[in-house]
Scaffold this motif. Structure first.
Motif, mmCIF file in Angstrom:
data_model
loop_
_atom_site.group_PDB
_atom_site.id
_atom_site.type_symbol
_atom_site.label_atom_id
_atom_site.label_comp_id
_atom_site.label_asym_id
_atom_site.label_seq_id
_atom_site.Cartn_x
_atom_site.Cartn_y
_atom_site.Cartn_z
ATOM 1 N N UNK A 142 -62.328 14.124 -10.220
ATOM 2 C CA UNK A 142 -60.933 13.666 -10.237
ATOM 3 C C UNK A 142 -60.904 12.174 -9.944
ATOM 4 N N UNK A 143 -60.143 11.439 -10.756
ATOM 5 C CA UNK A 143 -59.934 10.012 -10.508
ATOM 6 C C UNK A 143 -58.445 9.775 -10.306
ATOM 7 N N UNK A 144 -58.106 9.325 -9.114
ATOM 8 C CA UNK A 144 -56.721 8.993 -8.819
ATOM 9 C C UNK A 144 -56.394 7.584 -9.272
ATOM 10 N N UNK A 145 -55.198 7.416 -9.811
ATOM 11 C CA UNK A 145 -54.717 6.106 -10.248
ATOM 12 C C UNK A 145 -53.277 5.939 -9.776
ATOM 13 N N UNK A 146 -52.845 4.701 -9.657
ATOM 14 C CA UNK A 146 -51.519 4.426 -9.137
ATOM 15 C C UNK A 146 -50.417 4.651 -10.147
ATOM 16 N N UNK A 147 -49.324 5.260 -9.688
ATOM 17 C CA UNK A 147 -48.107 5.356 -10.473
ATOM 18 C C UNK A 147 -47.046 4.483 -9.822
ATOM 19 N N UNK A 148 -46.178 3.882 -10.638
ATOM 20 C CA UNK A 148 -45.223 2.902 -10.111
ATOM 21 C C UNK A 148 -43.793 3.247 -10.540
ATOM 22 N N UNK A 149 -43.136 4.136 -9.801
ATOM 23 C CA UNK A 149 -41.750 4.476 -10.142
ATOM 24 C C UNK A 149 -40.792 3.301 -9.975
ATOM 25 N N UNK A 150 -41.127 2.370 -9.079
ATOM 26 C CA UNK A 150 -40.274 1.202 -8.870
ATOM 27 C C UNK A 150 -40.899 -0.013 -9.541
ATOM 28 N N UNK A 151 -40.366 -1.176 -9.272
ATOM 29 C CA UNK A 151 -40.854 -2.387 -9.922
ATOM 30 C C UNK A 151 -42.303 -2.688 -9.538
ATOM 31 N N UNK A 152 -42.960 -3.449 -10.397
ATOM 32 C CA UNK A 152 -44.328 -3.908 -10.148
ATOM 33 C C UNK A 152 -44.321 -5.428 -10.118
ATOM 34 N N UNK A 182 -48.318 7.930 -6.384
ATOM 35 C CA UNK A 182 -47.333 6.855 -6.341
ATOM 36 C C UNK A 182 -47.319 6.162 -4.980
ATOM 37 N N UNK A 183 -46.783 4.962 -4.975
ATOM 38 C CA UNK A 183 -46.492 4.263 -3.724
ATOM 39 C C UNK A 183 -45.406 5.053 -2.987
ATOM 40 N N UNK A 225 -41.868 -3.974 3.358
ATOM 41 C CA UNK A 225 -41.973 -5.385 2.969
ATOM 42 C C UNK A 225 -43.397 -5.735 2.548
ATOM 43 N N UNK A 226 -44.375 -5.231 3.285
ATOM 44 C CA UNK A 226 -45.774 -5.525 2.969
ATOM 45 C C UNK A 226 -46.182 -4.953 1.616
ATOM 46 N N UNK A 227 -45.651 -3.776 1.291
ATOM 47 C CA UNK A 227 -46.069 -3.064 0.086
ATOM 48 C C UNK A 227 -45.129 -3.269 -1.095
ATOM 49 N N UNK A 228 -44.096 -4.089 -0.925
ATOM 50 C CA UNK A 228 -43.173 -4.350 -2.013
ATOM 51 C C UNK A 228 -42.315 -3.161 -2.379
ATOM 52 N N UNK A 229 -41.995 -2.319 -1.402
ATOM 53 C CA UNK A 229 -41.203 -1.116 -1.646
ATOM 54 C C UNK A 229 -39.724 -1.434 -1.446
ATOM 55 N N UNK A 230 -38.893 -0.981 -2.371
ATOM 56 C CA UNK A 230 -37.459 -1.208 -2.270
ATOM 57 C C UNK A 230 -36.896 -0.518 -1.036
ATOM 58 N N UNK A 231 -36.114 -1.246 -0.261
ATOM 59 C CA UNK A 231 -35.535 -0.686 0.965
ATOM 60 C C UNK A 231 -34.186 -1.338 1.238
#
Length: 305
Positions: A142-152, A182-183, A225-231
């Protein structure tokens, strides 16, 4: 007293089933330095739970390998991260994978580009790691990869979809299974919409949705803030945080409730990946309480009066 119709009962039962499934099948992010904390609560975590080991600055390959061995010895499934831009050479990459497989029985990894502005070695992104052939030759499943539901930060939405599709195709072509992680986020609605679009685009691979574990509100804000997550204020509200009470602690109860209520068969295989920002022991206590709550939420049909 009004009775529940068959459709209402079916809907409520489905929501309860999804709540149980996404909780029982969760994975957990644990850094190398947090292995003692994981060990202390290991008996309260389901055997074979996937434990994700992040590639943090200041933690050496030796520390990450020791963490993977400890995770395996505790009866869990280690999933070390590989941060492409922090890897100095192909030899370093190959040695890490060889040792991870030989010493910890690692069968899955999560690959990311990493946040370094410039590559330390020959790998600029996660695709460059996948395309080496090192993973399948070592026996990775299994190879995990990032999914980005919000902005990149650097990719538009169309680019994100194209890159994700290409990675999934490459992983499958090499005989492994893609896992999309996902993040973390605070609002269920864009997550559910993103998974729906993912399935509509033909990607039926397992998805793990990132969820913050219980933590102080200030801690959650700092990680966001560090991870660029909408809040924004509306997202805090949906998560159950009042803007007038920023000194308290918040758990993901409402987020998980909304995910469980919104998931349908059409969303495919979806589970949760927890980031225990407030500590592993508080997270385990929270999930025990949430699981007990989900177990009690059994809707029984009542006969019409």
């Amino acid at each position: 007293m009004p009775s529940l119709g068959d459709a209402d009962v079916d809907s409520a039962a489905a929501s309860t089933r999804f709540a149980r499934n996404i909780i029982d099948a969760y994975s957990l992010e644990v850094s190398a330095k947090s292995i003692p904390a994981l060990t202390a609560v290991a008996s309260r975590i389901l055997p074979a739970t996937a434990i994700s080991i992040p590639y943090l600055p200041g933690e050496s390959d030796e520390a990450r390998l020791a963490a993977a061995r400890a995770v395996r010895e505790l009866g869990f499934e280690p999933m070390p991260h590989l941060s492409a831009r922090r890897i100095a050479s192909r030899a370093e990459f190959e040695l890490f994978i060889e040792r991870a497989v030989a010493e910890a029985g690692v069968e899955r990894c999560l690959v990311i580009a990493g946040d370094s502005p410039h590559p330390k070695g020959p790998f600029s992104d996660s695709s460059s790691l996948i395309e080496t052939g090192v993973f399948e030759r070592a026996g990775m499943k299994v190879i995990g990869i990032g999914g980005h539901p919000e902005d990149h930060a650097v990719m538009s939405a169309p680019d994100r979809w194209n890159v994700l599709e290409r990675k999934c195709h490459t992983i499958e072509k090499r005989g492994m299974t893609p896992l999309i992680v996902t993040q973390f986020a605070f609002d269920a609605d864009p997550l559910l919409a993103w998974v729906k679009t993912l399935r509509e685009r033909g990607m039926e691979h397992p998805v793990r949705i990132g969820v913050p574990g219980p933590a102080g509100v200030a801690v959650l804000a700092r990680y966001a803030a560090l991870c660029g997550v909408s809040a924004c204020a509306s997202m805090w509200s949906k998560y159950g945080i009042s803007m007038g009470k920023l000194l308290g602690t918040a758990g993901p109860d409402l987020l998980v409730d909304r995910l469980a209520a919104g998931l349908t068969e059409a969303h495919g295989e979806v589970s949760l990946h927890f980031f225990p920002f407030g500590g592993i022991s508080p997270f385990v206590k929270w999930i025990e309480q949430y699981r007990a709550h989900a177990a009690r939420a059994i809707v029984m049909p009542t006969s019409a009066s």
